[in-house]
Design a protein around this motif. Sequence first.
Motif, mmCIF file in Angstrom:
data_model
loop_
_atom_site.group_PDB
_atom_site.id
_atom_site.type_symbol
_atom_site.label_atom_id
_atom_site.label_comp_id
_atom_site.label_asym_id
_atom_site.label_seq_id
_atom_site.Cartn_x
_atom_site.Cartn_y
_atom_site.Cartn_z
ATOM 1 N N THR A 49 10.313 55.999 55.917
ATOM 2 C CA THR A 49 8.962 55.466 54.649
ATOM 3 C C THR A 49 10.505 55.814 53.020
ATOM 4 N N VAL A 51 10.129 56.038 48.949
ATOM 5 C CA VAL A 51 9.324 57.005 48.876
ATOM 6 C C VAL A 51 9.258 56.059 47.255
ATOM 7 N N ASP A 54 7.781 60.879 42.567
ATOM 8 C CA ASP A 54 7.737 62.358 43.590
ATOM 9 C C ASP A 54 8.343 62.437 44.193
ATOM 10 N N PHE A 58 7.224 65.226 48.399
ATOM 11 C CA PHE A 58 7.769 64.745 49.345
ATOM 12 C C PHE A 58 8.465 65.215 50.378
ATOM 13 N N HIS A 61 7.537 68.611 51.412
ATOM 14 C CA HIS A 61 6.334 68.562 52.608
ATOM 15 C C HIS A 61 7.126 67.894 54.208
#
Length: 67
Positions: A49, A51, A54, A58, A61
Amino acid sequence: MFFHRASRTAIFMAPIDHRASFLRRKPAREAFATVLGWEPERVIMAHGTWVDRDGRAFLEHAFRWLR
């Protein structure tokens, strides 16, 4: 792991970092704390991923299992 300060982008070599965290959890936790201290806005995960906002949320999490 790399951090580009100007763009506040954290770049991860995901396969290597991920495997190392299973073998040496204490150093992995310490490295993760360092990354969070960078306050990344963006994150690029190699083979994963990207991103663009934020980034800290991320990462918190994604690596919650490491805590």
